[in-house]
Structure formats: C-alpha cells, structure tokens
Design a protein around this motif. Structure first.
Motif, PDB file in Angstrom:
ATOM      1  N   ARG A  74       0.849  -1.184   0.000  1.00  0.00           N
ATOM      2  CA  ARG A  74       0.000   0.000   0.000  1.00  0.00           C
ATOM      3  C   ARG A  74       0.888   1.239   0.000  1.00  0.00           C
ATOM      4  O   ARG A  74       1.717   1.409   0.881  1.00  0.00           O
ATOM      5  N   PHE A  75       0.724   2.076  -1.018  1.00  0.00           N
ATOM      6  CA  PHE A  75       1.471   3.330  -1.114  1.00  0.00           C
ATOM      7  C   PHE A  75       0.524   4.496  -0.830  1.00  0.00           C
ATOM      8  O   PHE A  75      -0.658   4.431  -1.138  1.00  0.00           O
ATOM      9  N   TYR A  76       1.050   5.548  -0.256  1.00  0.00           N
ATOM     10  CA  TYR A  76       0.264   6.713   0.127  1.00  0.00           C
ATOM     11  C   TYR A  76       0.365   7.768  -0.982  1.00  0.00           C
ATOM     12  O   TYR A  76       1.468   8.185  -1.341  1.00  0.00           O
ATOM     13  N   ALA A  77      -0.769   8.202  -1.520  1.00  0.00           N
ATOM     14  CA  ALA A  77      -0.787   9.099  -2.672  1.00  0.00           C
ATOM     15  C   ALA A  77      -0.040  10.411  -2.411  1.00  0.00           C
ATOM     16  O   ALA A  77       0.653  10.926  -3.301  1.00  0.00           O
ATOM     17  N   GLN A  78      -0.150  10.962  -1.209  1.00  0.00           N
ATOM     18  CA  GLN A  78       0.536  12.225  -0.920  1.00  0.00           C
ATOM     19  C   GLN A  78       2.053  12.098  -1.030  1.00  0.00           C
ATOM     20  O   GLN A  78       2.727  13.039  -1.423  1.00  0.00           O
ATOM     21  N   ASP A  79       2.583  10.915  -0.681  1.00  0.00           N
ATOM     22  CA  ASP A  79       4.025  10.701  -0.828  1.00  0.00           C
ATOM     23  C   ASP A  79       4.423  10.826  -2.295  1.00  0.00           C
ATOM     24  O   ASP A  79       5.407  11.483  -2.634  1.00  0.00           O
ATOM     25  N   GLY A  80       3.649  10.199  -3.162  1.00  0.00           N
ATOM     26  CA  GLY A  80       3.922  10.272  -4.585  1.00  0.00           C
ATOM     27  C   GLY A  80       3.843  11.695  -5.105  1.00  0.00           C
ATOM     28  O   GLY A  80       4.677  12.125  -5.912  1.00  0.00           O
ATOM     29  N   HIS A  81       2.861  12.438  -4.639  1.00  0.00           N
ATOM     30  CA  HIS A  81       2.724  13.837  -5.063  1.00  0.00           C
ATOM     31  C   HIS A  81       3.932  14.659  -4.605  1.00  0.00           C
ATOM     32  O   HIS A  81       4.452  15.484  -5.366  1.00  0.00           O
ATOM     33  N   GLY A  82       4.380  14.422  -3.392  1.00  0.00           N
ATOM     34  CA  GLY A  82       5.567  15.137  -2.896  1.00  0.00           C
ATOM     35  C   GLY A  82       6.800  14.835  -3.731  1.00  0.00           C
ATOM     36  O   GLY A  82       7.601  15.723  -4.040  1.00  0.00           O
ATOM     37  N   ILE A  83       6.973  13.574  -4.100  1.00  0.00           N
ATOM     38  CA  ILE A  83       8.107  13.181  -4.951  1.00  0.00           C
ATOM     39  C   ILE A  83       8.032  13.911  -6.281  1.00  0.00           C
ATOM     40  O   ILE A  83       9.038  14.445  -6.774  1.00  0.00           O
ATOM     41  N   LYS A  84       6.846  13.979  -6.881  1.00  0.00           N
ATOM     42  CA  LYS A  84       6.680  14.679  -8.158  1.00  0.00           C
ATOM     43  C   LYS A  84       6.973  16.175  -8.014  1.00  0.00           C
ATOM     44  O   LYS A  84       7.544  16.786  -8.924  1.00  0.00           O
ATOM     45  N   ILE A  85       6.599  16.767  -6.892  1.00  0.00           N
ATOM     46  CA  ILE A  85       6.889  18.187  -6.653  1.00  0.00           C
ATOM     47  C   ILE A  85       8.404  18.408  -6.649  1.00  0.00           C
ATOM     48  O   ILE A  85       8.910  19.328  -7.296  1.00  0.00           O
ATOM     49  N   THR A 114      15.586  11.624  -7.407  1.00  0.00           N
ATOM     50  CA  THR A 114      15.042  10.747  -6.378  1.00  0.00           C
ATOM     51  C   THR A 114      15.553   9.329  -6.600  1.00  0.00           C
ATOM     52  O   THR A 114      15.874   8.943  -7.723  1.00  0.00           O
ATOM     53  N   MET A 115      15.610   8.566  -5.518  1.00  0.00           N
ATOM     54  CA  MET A 115      16.177   7.218  -5.575  1.00  0.00           C
ATOM     55  C   MET A 115      15.506   6.333  -4.542  1.00  0.00           C
ATOM     56  O   MET A 115      15.296   6.745  -3.398  1.00  0.00           O
ATOM     57  N   ILE A 116      15.191   5.119  -4.948  1.00  0.00           N
ATOM     58  CA  ILE A 116      14.716   4.094  -4.027  1.00  0.00           C
ATOM     59  C   ILE A 116      15.892   3.165  -3.738  1.00  0.00           C
ATOM     60  O   ILE A 116      16.595   2.758  -4.660  1.00  0.00           O
ATOM     61  N   THR A 126      13.356  -7.099  -2.587  1.00  0.00           N
ATOM     62  CA  THR A 126      13.051  -6.969  -4.012  1.00  0.00           C
ATOM     63  C   THR A 126      11.575  -7.253  -4.216  1.00  0.00           C
ATOM     64  O   THR A 126      11.054  -8.246  -3.706  1.00  0.00           O
ATOM     65  N   SER A 127      10.897  -6.363  -4.941  1.00  0.00           N
ATOM     66  CA  SER A 127       9.470  -6.496  -5.145  1.00  0.00           C
ATOM     67  C   SER A 127       9.071  -5.865  -6.480  1.00  0.00           C
ATOM     68  O   SER A 127       9.470  -4.743  -6.784  1.00  0.00           O
ATOM     69  N   LYS A 128       8.268  -6.585  -7.234  1.00  0.00           N
ATOM     70  CA  LYS A 128       7.775  -6.065  -8.520  1.00  0.00           C
ATOM     71  C   LYS A 128       6.946  -4.802  -8.326  1.00  0.00           C
ATOM     72  O   LYS A 128       6.992  -3.896  -9.152  1.00  0.00           O
ATOM     73  N   CYS A 129       6.173  -4.752  -7.239  1.00  0.00           N
ATOM     74  CA  CYS A 129       5.326  -3.574  -7.051  1.00  0.00           C
ATOM     75  C   CYS A 129       6.150  -2.328  -6.735  1.00  0.00           C
ATOM     76  O   CYS A 129       5.737  -1.213  -7.060  1.00  0.00           O
ATOM     77  N   VAL A 130       7.334  -2.488  -6.164  1.00  0.00           N
ATOM     78  CA  VAL A 130       8.223  -1.339  -5.934  1.00  0.00           C
ATOM     79  C   VAL A 130       8.745  -0.835  -7.275  1.00  0.00           C
ATOM     80  O   VAL A 130       8.782   0.373  -7.524  1.00  0.00           O
ATOM     81  N   SER A 131       9.135  -1.747  -8.147  1.00  0.00           N
ATOM     82  CA  SER A 131       9.584  -1.344  -9.487  1.00  0.00           C
ATOM     83  C   SER A 131       8.479  -0.592 -10.216  1.00  0.00           C
ATOM     84  O   SER A 131       8.714   0.462 -10.815  1.00  0.00           O
ATOM     85  N   GLU A 188       6.169   4.508 -12.149  1.00  0.00           N
ATOM     86  CA  GLU A 188       5.036   5.443 -12.208  1.00  0.00           C
ATOM     87  C   GLU A 188       5.447   6.836 -11.756  1.00  0.00           C
ATOM     88  O   GLU A 188       4.957   7.835 -12.289  1.00  0.00           O
ATOM     89  N   LEU A 189       6.314   6.897 -10.769  1.00  0.00           N
ATOM     90  CA  LEU A 189       6.747   8.181 -10.214  1.00  0.00           C
ATOM     91  C   LEU A 189       7.940   8.788 -10.954  1.00  0.00           C
ATOM     92  O   LEU A 189       8.387   9.873 -10.605  1.00  0.00           O
ATOM     93  N   GLY A 190       8.463   8.094 -11.947  1.00  0.00           N
ATOM     94  CA  GLY A 190       9.592   8.631 -12.705  1.00  0.00           C
ATOM     95  C   GLY A 190      10.909   8.546 -11.956  1.00  0.00           C
ATOM     96  O   GLY A 190      11.826   9.334 -12.215  1.00  0.00           O
ATOM     97  N   ILE A 191      11.020   7.598 -11.043  1.00  0.00           N
ATOM     98  CA  ILE A 191      12.267   7.416 -10.300  1.00  0.00           C
ATOM     99  C   ILE A 191      13.187   6.539 -11.138  1.00  0.00           C
ATOM    100  O   ILE A 191      12.866   5.399 -11.434  1.00  0.00           O
ATOM    101  N   LYS A 192      14.320   7.095 -11.520  1.00  0.00           N
ATOM    102  CA  LYS A 192      15.241   6.384 -12.421  1.00  0.00           C
ATOM    103  C   LYS A 192      16.138   5.390 -11.686  1.00  0.00           C
ATOM    104  O   LYS A 192      16.525   4.373 -12.240  1.00  0.00           O
ATOM    105  N   ARG A 193      16.500   5.705 -10.469  1.00  0.00           N
ATOM    106  CA  ARG A 193      17.373   4.816  -9.688  1.00  0.00           C
ATOM    107  C   ARG A 193      16.521   4.030  -8.701  1.00  0.00           C
ATOM    108  O   ARG A 193      16.049   4.579  -7.706  1.00  0.00           O
ATOM    109  N   ILE A 194      16.345   2.754  -8.986  1.00  0.00           N
ATOM    110  CA  ILE A 194      15.581   1.864  -8.101  1.00  0.00           C
ATOM    111  C   ILE A 194      16.495   0.693  -7.768  1.00  0.00           C
ATOM    112  O   ILE A 194      16.722  -0.185  -8.596  1.00  0.00           O
ATOM    113  N   ILE A 195      17.049   0.717  -6.563  1.00  0.00           N
ATOM    114  CA  ILE A 195      17.971  -0.327  -6.107  1.00  0.00           C
ATOM    115  C   ILE A 195      17.208  -1.214  -5.134  1.00  0.00           C
ATOM    116  O   ILE A 195      16.659  -0.721  -4.144  1.00  0.00           O
ATOM    117  N   GLN A 196      17.178  -2.504  -5.414  1.00  0.00           N
ATOM    118  CA  GLN A 196      16.466  -3.438  -4.554  1.00  0.00           C
ATOM    119  C   GLN A 196      17.351  -4.625  -4.220  1.00  0.00           C
ATOM    120  O   GLN A 196      18.292  -4.941  -4.935  1.00  0.00           O
TER     121      GLN A 196
END
Length: 182
Positions: A53-64, A72-74, A79-84, A89-97
């Motif tokens: 479950r992801f919180y929509a406001q967090d995503g909006h803050g990242i986009k801001i 931004t970087m995860i 490792t999880s497909k839903c994190v990828s 979706e949020l345009g995060i280019k660096r996703i390290i799992q």
C-alpha cells in the motif's frame, strides 16, 4: 514556487534554522521502501503474490521535488515487482532493490552530488550506515527502536506509508523557498 510564499512563516516556525539550511542543500532524495514509503506491511495472497500500500501524498511530494529539479532514488533491502512498478510510475530512475549494504550500493551508483547534498530516509538497522553518511538523515516514528536511540537530523511527524515521505518533500521544498527569499 511563488504561490507558496504565503507558507514561508508557517514552515520557518516548524523547522529549526539548522534543519532548513541542511534541507536547502539537497539535490538527491533517497529513501527505503518497507516502513518508509509503505507502512511496512507485506500483503501476500494465497498464490504468493505480494502487494504493498502506497500513500498518494508521498507520490505527489516526490513529483513536486522532481518538478524543481531534484533527483530521487529508491534503495530497498527487499526486491518487489510492485516497488519497481511504483517507482516507474513516479519517474524514479534509480531503483535499487535487494541490497543489505545500502551504503555500498549507493556508492556503486553514478551519483554526481556531494554527500551533504543527499537526504536519506530510513527506518531500520540496515539503513544506519547510509543515514550516517548523508548530509540530511531522516527517520520515521515507526523506526526500529535502535534507530530512535541514535542521533539523526529529523524524525518525520507522520509514520512511513502515511505521509512521511511527503513530510520530507515539504521540508526540502519549503526550505528552498525560505532560503531563496531570505
């Protein structure tokens, strides 16, 4: 940013001058997932499929923050497909799992900013080395109790998965406005 000038006094009163100065320097926001971007719960159905479950406001803050040029970087221990999917979706280019040594994994990236220009948000012992390395170290109130005994720059008002990342985004965003206008 101009429309947000009305909030300057409010945010100046919420944060210490030292915290505002540190947050103003940030060019890269990195964060853990389980317990930070999510509430830490792992939902597994009878077929073994995982969801989060992801919180929509967090995503909006990242986009801001991305809209004003921040990277931004995860960086997650699991490792999880839903994190990828969420990261894409949020345009995060660096996703390290799947890393147990987050500081080493961080250094393996081609990151062109100084450590004092990096903010990392974590919640567990695997995050400690990276938290101590960066210029702005932030934990969430639902962190492992060991982290609450250590000294970091800030503890978010809201828990992971319930607006903590948005709180961090607001801190960075409004710190930049405050420093730009004073």
């Amino acid at each position: 940013m101009k429309k947000d000038l009305d909030y300057i006094e409010h945010y100046k009163n919420l944060f210490s001058e030292q915290l505002i100065k540190k947050a103003n320097k940030i060019k890269l926001l990195a964060f853990d997932v389980d317990g930070v971007l999510t509430d830490g719960g792992l939902y597994v159905d009878h077929n073994g499929n995982e969801s989060k479950r992801f919180y929509a406001q967090d995503g909006h803050g990242i986009k801001i923050l991305q809209s004003i040029g921040l990277d931004t970087m995860i960086i997650s221990g699991r490792t999880s497909k839903c994190v990828s999917k969420r990261g894409e979706e949020l345009g995060i280019k660096r996703i390290i799992q799947g890393t147990r040594d987050k500081l080493k994994s961080f250094h393996e990236q081609d990151i062109q900013v100084d450590s004092d220009q990096v903010c990392f948000v974590g919640d567990d012992t695997v995050d400690i080395d990276l938290l101590k390395y960066v210029g702005l170290s932030i934990i969430v109130p639902n962190s492992n109790h060991i982290l609450t005994k250590l000294e970091f720059d800030w503890i978010t008002p809201r828990e992971g998965g319930n607006g903590a990342i948005r709180d961090v985004c607001d801190l960075i965003y409004f710190s930049k406005i405050i420093c730009e206008n004073h």
